[in-house]
Write an enzyme that holds these catalytic residues in place. Sequence first.
Site, mmCIF file in Angstrom:
data_model
loop_
_atom_site.group_PDB
_atom_site.id
_atom_site.type_symbol
_atom_site.label_atom_id
_atom_site.label_comp_id
_atom_site.label_asym_id
_atom_site.label_seq_id
_atom_site.Cartn_x
_atom_site.Cartn_y
_atom_site.Cartn_z
ATOM 1 N N LYS A 35 9.503 17.461 27.849
ATOM 2 C CA LYS A 35 9.793 16.967 26.507
ATOM 3 C C LYS A 35 10.232 15.503 26.584
ATOM 4 C CE LYS A 35 14.590 18.577 26.626
ATOM 5 N NZ LYS A 35 15.648 19.339 25.934
ATOM 6 N N TYR A 255 27.700 -13.345 27.020
ATOM 7 C CA TYR A 255 28.353 -13.251 25.719
ATOM 8 C C TYR A 255 29.822 -12.860 25.854
ATOM 9 C CZ TYR A 255 23.950 -13.536 23.109
ATOM 10 O OH TYR A 255 22.768 -13.947 22.548
#
Length: 360
Positions: A35, A255
């Site tokens: 899946k 950042y």
Amino acid sequence: MSRAAKITVDLDAIRHNYRLARSLNSAGHAVAIIKANAYGHGAVEVAKALEAEADAFGVACIEEAVELIDAGIEKPVLLLEGYFETSELDYISEQGMWCAVHSLAQIEQIAAASLSKPITVWLKMNSGMNRLGVHPDDYQAAFKRLKQLENVADIVLMTHFSSSDELDKTTTDEQLAVFNRASEGLDAPHCLANSAAVLAWSDARRDWMRPGLMLYGATPFPDAQDNADKLIPAMTLTSEIIAVRDVKVGESVGYAGLFCADQPTRVGTVAMGYADGYSRHAVTGTPVWINGHRSRIIGRVSMDMLGVDLTGIPDADIGTEVEFWGRNVTAAEVATFCDTIPYTLFTGITRRVHKCYINK
């Protein structure tokens, strides 16, 4: 020239891991769970690699099953979540899919359907996870009702464990006891074991098993475990250094300046970020592998780039490959630094990351 971010999938490793599952219960069968695009590894490619050996394939929904059928996969496909609309039953019947059934209402819908041929039902019990499944008190009646239906060919009894990766808990034993009591006397094969149960809970292996995560070489356990230690990682996530700079003491990287150098640091900028599927939650210290050296991520992961520590790795430069997980740094280890699990790392890889296969 294209961006270097890529995953390499070793299909031999997946075959090895499937064989490991089968070896733990040689008298039983195993549904290879593919899946979610085979947990990010590529459902069609994985199915083709396993089709000669796998007893069946497991997917979440009919769309995933259709992809396999359209690719020519002929082994049975099990719908683990069952059907979502009664109109799907016609296609399930025509294609010979196996279908999980988790409610009494669904049984009556199957009874009322006009099908071209009977279907194989995997009757799911809610043994304690409280997600999907028929209540244990109703399980015997549900089974007997299914046995009466012309629209039903075969029945497999199944349940799902909530905590089989936690070996010090009694939860799995308790769920086994619930399942055993509620299914007593029912003449049908059992399917209980997910990857963690395949590896560690011998009483759960029964007639059918559902190896999923373990197929891709990742352990479901936080600590070493004898069988899990035999798994071979199938996915290697890599990219390349695209810039190098020397950072002085007191200078920051990335950042928000989350990393501030406390010693002279050689920093490599790598073409890899959260838009590739690498977790933004990876903290400074998350391990990477560079030219035979174990190193670390430094600073905040940004959308397209991140920083790695090249201090003490003098041969690393622009164009040097960086492994983010694979055989040298496991996805399970990386997941602990990201406050997540290997499943999310694998399934989070995005389409712009190139994918290649070896050992077809």
